[in-house]
Design a protein around this motif. Structure first.
Motif, PDB file in Angstrom:
ATOM      1  N   PHE A 130      37.983   8.695   7.560  1.00 12.64           N
ATOM      2  CA  PHE A 130      37.589   9.907   6.840  1.00 12.64           C
ATOM      3  C   PHE A 130      36.415   9.616   5.909  1.00 12.64           C
ATOM      4  O   PHE A 130      35.437  10.358   5.873  1.00 12.64           O
ATOM      5  CB  PHE A 130      38.764  10.486   6.044  1.00 12.64           C
ATOM      6  CG  PHE A 130      38.338  11.639   5.188  1.00 12.64           C
ATOM      7  CD1 PHE A 130      38.181  12.897   5.737  1.00 12.64           C
ATOM      8  CD2 PHE A 130      38.033  11.463   3.844  1.00 12.64           C
ATOM      9  CE1 PHE A 130      37.744  13.965   4.960  1.00 12.64           C
ATOM     10  CE2 PHE A 130      37.599  12.516   3.070  1.00 12.64           C
ATOM     11  CZ  PHE A 130      37.459  13.767   3.629  1.00 12.64           C
TER      12      PHE A 130
ATOM     13  N   ALA B 160      32.808  11.288   6.348  1.00 15.03           N
ATOM     14  CA  ALA B 160      32.340  12.151   5.261  1.00 15.03           C
ATOM     15  C   ALA B 160      30.958  11.706   4.790  1.00 15.03           C
ATOM     16  O   ALA B 160      30.084  12.534   4.517  1.00 15.03           O
ATOM     17  CB  ALA B 160      33.331  12.140   4.102  1.00 15.03           C
TER      18      ALA B 160
ATOM     19  N   TYR C  80      33.732  15.527  11.410  1.00 20.55           N
ATOM     20  CA  TYR C  80      34.256  15.580  10.042  1.00 20.55           C
ATOM     21  C   TYR C  80      35.490  16.494   9.973  1.00 20.55           C
ATOM     22  O   TYR C  80      36.492  16.142   9.357  1.00 20.55           O
ATOM     23  CB  TYR C  80      33.188  16.064   9.051  1.00 20.55           C
ATOM     24  CG  TYR C  80      33.774  16.369   7.691  1.00 20.55           C
ATOM     25  CD1 TYR C  80      34.084  15.342   6.808  1.00 20.55           C
ATOM     26  CD2 TYR C  80      34.074  17.669   7.313  1.00 20.55           C
ATOM     27  CE1 TYR C  80      34.674  15.606   5.581  1.00 20.55           C
ATOM     28  CE2 TYR C  80      34.653  17.949   6.090  1.00 20.55           C
ATOM     29  CZ  TYR C  80      34.944  16.921   5.223  1.00 20.55           C
ATOM     30  OH  TYR C  80      35.535  17.180   4.009  1.00 20.55           O
TER      31      TYR C  80
ATOM     32  N   THR D 123      39.170  15.252   8.980  1.00 20.55           N
ATOM     33  CA  THR D 123      39.863  15.862   7.842  1.00 20.55           C
ATOM     34  C   THR D 123      41.273  16.287   8.248  1.00 20.55           C
ATOM     35  O   THR D 123      42.234  16.056   7.505  1.00 20.55           O
ATOM     36  CB  THR D 123      39.069  17.065   7.308  1.00 20.55           C
ATOM     37  OG1 THR D 123      37.759  16.619   6.925  1.00 20.55           O
ATOM     38  CG2 THR D 123      39.740  17.696   6.108  1.00 20.55           C
TER      39      THR D 123
ATOM     40  N   LEU E 158      43.827  20.514   2.230  1.00 23.71           N
ATOM     41  CA  LEU E 158      43.245  20.561   3.574  1.00 23.71           C
ATOM     42  C   LEU E 158      42.165  21.630   3.676  1.00 23.71           C
ATOM     43  O   LEU E 158      41.074  21.377   4.171  1.00 23.71           O
ATOM     44  CB  LEU E 158      44.333  20.816   4.616  1.00 23.71           C
ATOM     45  CG  LEU E 158      43.834  21.132   6.033  1.00 23.71           C
ATOM     46  CD1 LEU E 158      43.040  19.968   6.602  1.00 23.71           C
ATOM     47  CD2 LEU E 158      45.004  21.509   6.920  1.00 23.71           C
TER      48      LEU E 158
ATOM     49  N   GLY F  14      39.138  20.605   1.871  1.00 24.77           N
ATOM     50  CA  GLY F  14      38.475  19.560   2.637  1.00 24.77           C
ATOM     51  C   GLY F  14      37.674  20.114   3.796  1.00 24.77           C
ATOM     52  O   GLY F  14      36.547  19.682   4.055  1.00 24.77           O
TER      53      GLY F  14
ATOM     54  N   THR G 257      31.031  17.029   1.305  1.00 25.20           N
ATOM     55  CA  THR G 257      31.965  16.020   1.794  1.00 25.20           C
ATOM     56  C   THR G 257      32.046  14.837   0.836  1.00 25.20           C
ATOM     57  O   THR G 257      33.124  14.275   0.638  1.00 25.20           O
ATOM     58  CB  THR G 257      31.565  15.527   3.188  1.00 25.20           C
ATOM     59  OG1 THR G 257      30.244  14.981   3.143  1.00 25.20           O
ATOM     60  CG2 THR G 257      31.623  16.665   4.197  1.00 25.20           C
TER      61      THR G 257
ATOM     62  N   GLU H 193      35.363  13.752  -1.083  1.00 21.82           N
ATOM     63  CA  GLU H 193      35.860  12.384  -0.885  1.00 21.82           C
ATOM     64  C   GLU H 193      36.047  11.668  -2.215  1.00 21.82           C
ATOM     65  O   GLU H 193      37.051  10.997  -2.447  1.00 21.82           O
ATOM     66  CB  GLU H 193      34.878  11.615   0.010  1.00 21.82           C
ATOM     67  CG  GLU H 193      35.321  10.218   0.344  1.00 21.82           C
ATOM     68  CD  GLU H 193      34.575   9.166  -0.437  1.00 21.82           C
ATOM     69  OE1 GLU H 193      35.055   8.021  -0.459  1.00 21.82           O
ATOM     70  OE2 GLU H 193      33.529   9.473  -1.027  1.00 21.82           O
TER      71      GLU H 193
END
Length: 118
Positions: free
Chosen positions: A11, A15, A57, A61, A75, A78, A88, A92
């Motif tokens: 991730f 990101a 991405y 996610t 979520l 994200g 992103t 992150e």
């Protein structure tokens, strides 16, 4: 290796890639529309790379959210973070501060060790 740390590592990598591809696309659009560079400033190629990065991405996610057991709200934030430039990276960093990329899920946590008999 459990899937939690792997999902978190992927991730973070994806990101970062998505933010870099956003930067490249913004530069390409500047070259196309402001500088009037030949070959459309690279927008078709950079745009395709960014589009693929965006989709990857979103998938990463979903994987991280499931593996790390994020809330639905986390979520959704994200997924939305992939839309604005550099969102992103902001998301992150927020996940890191909240411990949501380092915390093990309940499924991957080791069982409590039995007391040793000595």
């Amino acid at each position: 290796m459990t899937s939690g740390p792997l999902a978190a590592r992927w991730f973070r990598l994806i990101a970062t890639f998505e933010a870099i591809s956003w930067t490249a696309l913004l530069i390409a659009m500047f070259l196309k529309w402001v500088v009037h560079a030949p070959h459309e400033g690279g927008v078709p190629v950079v745009g395709m790379v960014h589009g693929i990065g965006f989709v990857v991405y979103l998938l990463s996610t979903l994987w991280a959210a499931r593996t790390m057991r994020w809330t639905v709200k986390t979520l959704v934030v994200g997924l939305a973070a992939g839309v604005p430039p550099f969102g992103t990276i902001v998301f992150e960093r927020w996940l890191l501060r909240q411990g949501l990329l380092t915390r093990r899920s309940r499924r991957s946590a080791p069982a409590a060790a039995a007391p040793s008999r000595g």
